[in-house]
Motif scaffolding. Sequence first.
Motif, PDB file in Angstrom:
ATOM      1  N   PRO A  63     -16.222 -68.676 -46.686  1.00  0.00           N
ATOM      2  CA  PRO A  63     -15.959 -67.234 -46.709  1.00  0.00           C
ATOM      3  C   PRO A  63     -15.383 -66.813 -48.046  1.00  0.00           C
ATOM      4  N   SER A  64     -15.835 -65.703 -48.596  1.00  0.00           N
ATOM      5  CA  SER A  64     -15.335 -65.223 -49.870  1.00  0.00           C
ATOM      6  C   SER A  64     -14.049 -64.437 -49.669  1.00  0.00           C
ATOM      7  N   THR A  65     -13.027 -64.781 -50.456  1.00  0.00           N
ATOM      8  CA  THR A  65     -11.747 -64.085 -50.328  1.00  0.00           C
ATOM      9  C   THR A  65     -11.784 -62.722 -50.994  1.00  0.00           C
ATOM     10  N   THR A  66     -12.803 -62.456 -51.808  1.00  0.00           N
ATOM     11  CA  THR A  66     -12.888 -61.172 -52.500  1.00  0.00           C
ATOM     12  C   THR A  66     -14.084 -60.352 -52.030  1.00  0.00           C
ATOM     13  N   ALA A  67     -14.738 -60.790 -50.967  1.00  0.00           N
ATOM     14  CA  ALA A  67     -15.920 -60.074 -50.486  1.00  0.00           C
ATOM     15  C   ALA A  67     -15.537 -58.710 -49.936  1.00  0.00           C
ATOM     16  N   GLY A  68     -16.468 -57.756 -50.039  1.00  0.00           N
ATOM     17  CA  GLY A  68     -16.198 -56.403 -49.593  1.00  0.00           C
ATOM     18  C   GLY A  68     -16.603 -56.181 -48.158  1.00  0.00           C
ATOM     19  N   TYR A  69     -15.894 -55.272 -47.500  1.00  0.00           N
ATOM     20  CA  TYR A  69     -16.201 -54.934 -46.112  1.00  0.00           C
ATOM     21  C   TYR A  69     -16.924 -53.599 -46.082  1.00  0.00           C
ATOM     22  N   ARG A  70     -18.017 -53.562 -45.312  1.00  0.00           N
ATOM     23  CA  ARG A  70     -18.766 -52.315 -45.166  1.00  0.00           C
ATOM     24  C   ARG A  70     -19.181 -52.163 -43.716  1.00  0.00           C
ATOM     25  N   GLU A  71     -18.774 -51.062 -43.091  1.00  0.00           N
ATOM     26  CA  GLU A  71     -19.104 -50.798 -41.700  1.00  0.00           C
ATOM     27  C   GLU A  71     -20.477 -50.135 -41.617  1.00  0.00           C
ATOM     28  N   VAL A  72     -21.184 -50.414 -40.527  1.00  0.00           N
ATOM     29  CA  VAL A  72     -22.534 -49.875 -40.381  1.00  0.00           C
ATOM     30  C   VAL A  72     -22.650 -49.058 -39.101  1.00  0.00           C
ATOM     31  N   ASP A  73     -23.694 -48.233 -39.049  1.00  0.00           N
ATOM     32  CA  ASP A  73     -24.087 -47.544 -37.814  1.00  0.00           C
ATOM     33  C   ASP A  73     -25.058 -48.481 -37.101  1.00  0.00           C
ATOM     34  N   ALA A  74     -24.541 -49.270 -36.162  1.00  0.00           N
ATOM     35  CA  ALA A  74     -25.335 -50.326 -35.531  1.00  0.00           C
ATOM     36  C   ALA A  74     -26.536 -49.764 -34.775  1.00  0.00           C
ATOM     37  N   VAL A  75     -26.361 -48.635 -34.099  1.00  0.00           N
ATOM     38  CA  VAL A  75     -27.457 -48.042 -33.333  1.00  0.00           C
ATOM     39  C   VAL A  75     -28.596 -47.639 -34.269  1.00  0.00           C
ATOM     40  N   ALA A  76     -28.256 -46.975 -35.355  1.00  0.00           N
ATOM     41  CA  ALA A  76     -29.282 -46.541 -36.307  1.00  0.00           C
ATOM     42  C   ALA A  76     -29.965 -47.743 -36.955  1.00  0.00           C
ATOM     43  N   LEU A  77     -29.197 -48.801 -37.213  1.00  0.00           N
ATOM     44  CA  LEU A  77     -29.753 -49.994 -37.836  1.00  0.00           C
ATOM     45  C   LEU A  77     -30.803 -50.644 -36.930  1.00  0.00           C
ATOM     46  N   ILE A  78     -30.501 -50.723 -35.639  1.00  0.00           N
ATOM     47  CA  ILE A  78     -31.452 -51.308 -34.680  1.00  0.00           C
ATOM     48  C   ILE A  78     -32.682 -50.416 -34.526  1.00  0.00           C
ATOM     49  N   GLU A  79     -32.476 -49.119 -34.417  1.00  0.00           N
ATOM     50  CA  GLU A  79     -33.591 -48.192 -34.186  1.00  0.00           C
ATOM     51  C   GLU A  79     -34.577 -48.161 -35.357  1.00  0.00           C
ATOM     52  N   LYS A  80     -34.083 -48.377 -36.570  1.00  0.00           N
ATOM     53  CA  LYS A  80     -34.948 -48.307 -37.750  1.00  0.00           C
ATOM     54  C   LYS A  80     -35.535 -49.659 -38.138  1.00  0.00           C
ATOM     55  N   ASP A  81     -35.103 -50.715 -37.485  1.00  0.00           N
ATOM     56  CA  ASP A  81     -35.530 -52.064 -37.859  1.00  0.00           C
ATOM     57  C   ASP A  81     -36.900 -52.383 -37.247  1.00  0.00           C
ATOM     58  N   PRO A  82     -37.932 -52.590 -38.069  1.00  0.00           N
ATOM     59  CA  PRO A  82     -39.259 -52.900 -37.519  1.00  0.00           C
ATOM     60  C   PRO A  82     -39.330 -54.276 -36.858  1.00  0.00           C
ATOM     61  N   ALA A  83     -38.349 -55.135 -37.128  1.00  0.00           N
ATOM     62  CA  ALA A  83     -38.346 -56.467 -36.524  1.00  0.00           C
ATOM     63  C   ALA A  83     -37.869 -56.446 -35.079  1.00  0.00           C
ATOM     64  N   VAL A  84     -37.222 -55.373 -34.666  1.00  0.00           N
ATOM     65  CA  VAL A  84     -36.727 -55.259 -33.291  1.00  0.00           C
ATOM     66  C   VAL A  84     -37.883 -54.812 -32.387  1.00  0.00           C
ATOM     67  N   SER A  85     -38.029 -55.480 -31.256  1.00  0.00           N
ATOM     68  CA  SER A  85     -39.152 -55.193 -30.361  1.00  0.00           C
ATOM     69  C   SER A  85     -39.027 -53.808 -29.720  1.00  0.00           C
ATOM     70  N   PRO A  86     -40.143 -53.189 -29.376  1.00  0.00           N
ATOM     71  CA  PRO A  86     -40.108 -51.891 -28.691  1.00  0.00           C
ATOM     72  C   PRO A  86     -39.350 -51.958 -27.366  1.00  0.00           C
ATOM     73  N   THR A  87     -39.404 -53.080 -26.685  1.00  0.00           N
ATOM     74  CA  THR A  87     -38.689 -53.222 -25.414  1.00  0.00           C
ATOM     75  C   THR A  87     -37.188 -53.068 -25.610  1.00  0.00           C
ATOM     76  N   VAL A  88     -36.634 -53.732 -26.636  1.00  0.00           N
ATOM     77  CA  VAL A  88     -35.201 -53.619 -26.908  1.00  0.00           C
ATOM     78  C   VAL A  88     -34.849 -52.193 -27.316  1.00  0.00           C
ATOM     79  N   LYS A  89     -35.676 -51.571 -28.129  1.00  0.00           N
ATOM     80  CA  LYS A  89     -35.396 -50.210 -28.563  1.00  0.00           C
ATOM     81  C   LYS A  89     -35.399 -49.230 -27.391  1.00  0.00           C
ATOM     82  N   ARG A  90     -36.265 -49.464 -26.407  1.00  0.00           N
ATOM     83  CA  ARG A  90     -36.274 -48.591 -25.220  1.00  0.00           C
ATOM     84  C   ARG A  90     -34.991 -48.737 -24.417  1.00  0.00           C
TER      85      ARG A  90
END
Length: 217
Positions: A63-90
């Motif tokens: 683990p990097s002691t100087t690495a940066g933290y960035r929070e994400v919108d998890a719902v938007a990330l899943i909905e826009k990800d083409p690798a996620v199956s349509p079943t999961v998105k539904r």
Amino acid sequence: MRGLTGAGPSEARGSTQAVIAAAAAVAALALFVVACGTGGTGTRDEGPAQASAVPGAADSPSPSTTAGYREVDAVALIEKDPAVSPTVKRELKPCSDDDDYPIETTYGYLTGGSVNDVLINVSTCGDWVGIGTYMYRDVGGTYKNVFKAEDSPVVGEIDGTALTVTKQVYDTDDQMSNPSRETVLTYVWKAGRFTQRYRHDTYYNRTGGDTASASDS
């Protein structure tokens, strides 16, 4: 300066004043040298920790002691990800009027990047059965999908610098509440991808006795 008193009465001898002035000059020079040595920042100027390049170095990054933290919108990330199956998105919809999505987000440092990695677990509403687990890595400011598992029931966890994925395995005649076994897979980041390092299977005894376990590496 600390440790020095004033110049004293006006009738003090000139030789004493010269000694005090010389000491002050030496102390000031020492402070200047120390300030230059630290870069004037007051913090440690270090980059992310990296694994040694010599043979036998650890495969997974520290683990990097100087690495940066960035929070994400998890719902938007899943909905826009083409690798996620349509079943999961539904299935990814609010479970209540309060926009309570059946989603769990965990942050960690598994891939040696300068920004945190993101693990997202998606479940069903009501029974919270895991239907998908995904790992995202920051690449040039954008999160990219670097791992997915959608063979439900499944759930992922961050264990230090490793990714563990737990799956319930069912035979043809198994009921949902009674799987045949549980499989735990451990992955580490190596050569730009997650590679399986360990596997542990727990077989459930249908007669009510103890379970049997088997592991490999």
